[in-house]
Write a protein that holds these residues in place. Structure first.
Motif, PDB file in Angstrom:
ATOM      1  N   GLU A 164       0.929  -1.158  -0.019  1.00 27.09           N
ATOM      2  CA  GLU A 164       0.014   0.058   0.038  1.00 27.09           C
ATOM      3  C   GLU A 164       0.853   1.380  -0.107  1.00 27.09           C
ATOM      4  OE1 GLU A 164      -2.996   0.304   2.941  1.00 27.09           O
ATOM      5  OE2 GLU A 164      -3.235  -2.154   2.951  1.00 27.09           O
ATOM      6  N   ALA A 165       2.139   1.148   0.632  1.00 31.51           N
ATOM      7  CA  ALA A 165       3.002   2.415   0.820  1.00 31.51           C
ATOM      8  C   ALA A 165       3.725   2.493  -0.792  1.00 31.51           C
ATOM      9  CB  ALA A 165       3.810   2.265   1.941  1.00 31.51           C
ATOM     10  N   ARG A 202      15.497   2.505  14.477  1.00 28.80           N
ATOM     11  CA  ARG A 202      16.294   3.373  13.613  1.00 28.80           C
ATOM     12  C   ARG A 202      16.860   2.879  12.369  1.00 28.80           C
ATOM     13  NH1 ARG A 202      17.859   5.492  18.710  1.00 28.80           N
ATOM     14  NH2 ARG A 202      19.515   4.171  19.046  1.00 28.80           N
ATOM     15  N   THR A 203      17.189   1.672  12.314  1.00 27.41           N
ATOM     16  CA  THR A 203      17.314   0.819  11.202  1.00 27.41           C
ATOM     17  C   THR A 203      16.286   0.632  10.362  1.00 27.41           C
ATOM     18  OG1 THR A 203      19.107  -0.307  12.629  1.00 27.41           O
ATOM     19  CG2 THR A 203      18.466  -1.373  10.255  1.00 27.41           C
ATOM     20  N   SER A 209      12.627   4.714   4.713  1.00 21.94           N
ATOM     21  CA  SER A 209      12.707   6.146   3.951  1.00 21.94           C
ATOM     22  C   SER A 209      13.026   5.752   2.528  1.00 21.94           C
ATOM     23  CB  SER A 209      13.845   7.118   4.895  1.00 21.94           C
ATOM     24  OG  SER A 209      13.242   7.148   5.982  1.00 21.94           O
ATOM     25  N   GLY A 210      14.093   4.751   2.385  1.00 16.74           N
ATOM     26  CA  GLY A 210      14.482   4.120   1.103  1.00 16.74           C
ATOM     27  C   GLY A 210      13.232   3.515   0.211  1.00 16.74           C
ATOM     28  N   MET A 211      12.339   2.751   0.946  1.00 20.62           N
ATOM     29  CA  MET A 211      11.116   2.224   0.180  1.00 20.62           C
ATOM     30  C   MET A 211      10.441   3.431  -0.239  1.00 20.62           C
ATOM     31  SD  MET A 211       8.189   0.157   2.000  1.00 20.62           S
ATOM     32  CE  MET A 211       7.507   1.852   2.797  1.00 20.62           C
ATOM     33  N   ALA A 215       9.079   4.660  -4.290  1.00 28.13           N
ATOM     34  CA  ALA A 215       7.862   4.802  -4.397  1.00 28.13           C
ATOM     35  C   ALA A 215       7.485   6.193  -4.821  1.00 28.13           C
ATOM     36  CB  ALA A 215       6.813   4.546  -3.032  1.00 28.13           C
ATOM     37  N   ALA A 216       8.112   7.253  -4.464  1.00 27.80           N
ATOM     38  CA  ALA A 216       7.891   8.564  -4.782  1.00 27.80           C
ATOM     39  C   ALA A 216       7.773   8.904  -6.363  1.00 27.80           C
ATOM     40  CB  ALA A 216       8.734   9.521  -4.264  1.00 27.80           C
TER      41      ALA A 216
END
Length: 216
Positions: A164-165, A202-203, A209-211, A215-216
């Motif tokens: 979904e993300a 944090r990991t 964030s990379g995912m 997706a952006a």
């Protein structure tokens, strides 16, 4: 296994205590549930192999015959305890992730703060599935199958959120998060430091964030 308001588990019963089984309790319909609750407390705190049938029936204030009639064997009791605790933990954990209005990414970022809550609970003794497989013959797949069935439900939920993300490989993201979850559980059990969840988080944030960037 999950944060809940329950009394602290008792110490393993003494030999004297094992002889005291109130007969009046034997016919109660709740005897099976008492056995399950007692077995869950004892298995989670002391380990499956360290807890015998005598200790379970003493904790449950019932008799061996009642346990064997209800469950057939200690092995089957162990399986039912794991299945029941797994379902309850999933209801709690996944419910925390999915509660209320939030984006899929926000739900995934809840994982490790939620785990920190669990790790800080007085009844946290690690993951019953990890503990059970670690205790038993590694060539015996009986408990491993139960553990994998539990893990499958969790990973499918995480993969659904990742999809979904907008993740390109939602199953891969779910498995990476699963490794971080399992590692945090073991580390918290050994160190008794609930903040290991935040370190793992944090990991996970780097992964998520990379995912999100992909997706952006």
């Amino acid at each position: 296994m999950r944060p809940k308001a329950v009394p602290n588990p008792h110490a393993l019963p003494s030999e004297d205590a094992l002889g005291a089984k109130p007969a009046a309790l034997e016919g109660e319909p709740r005897a099976r549930e008492r056995i399950l609750q007692a077995a869950t407390r004892l298995f989670c705190q002391y380990g499956i192999n360290a807890v015998g049938v005598d200790a379970v029936v003493a904790e449950a204030a019932t008799a061996k015959a009642t346990l064997y009639k209800a469950f057939g064997s200690k092995e089957r009791l162990v399986e039912i305890v794991l299945e029941k605790e797994g379902a309850a933990w999933r209801d709690w954990f996944l419910g925390q992730l999915l509660d209320g209005e939030a984006t899929p990414l926000t739900r995934l970022r809840r994982i490790f703060p939620v785990l920190r809550e669990w790790f800080g609970d007085a009844q946290f003794f690690g993951c019953p599935f990890i503990n059970a497989v670690a205790e038993h013959d590694k060539r015996d797949d009986r408990l491993r199958r139960i553990a994998l069935a539990h893990k499958k439900v969790v990973l499918e939920t995480l993969a659904g959120l990742a999809a979904e993300a907008g993740a390109r490989d939602p199953n891969g993201v779910a498995h990476q998060l699963g490794v971080l979850i399992d590692g945090a559980i073991v580390a918290a059990m050994i160190t008794k430091d609930p903040n290991v969840a935040l370190m793992a988080g944090r990991t996970a944030d780097l992964l998520l964030s990379g995912m999100a960037a992909e997706a952006a």
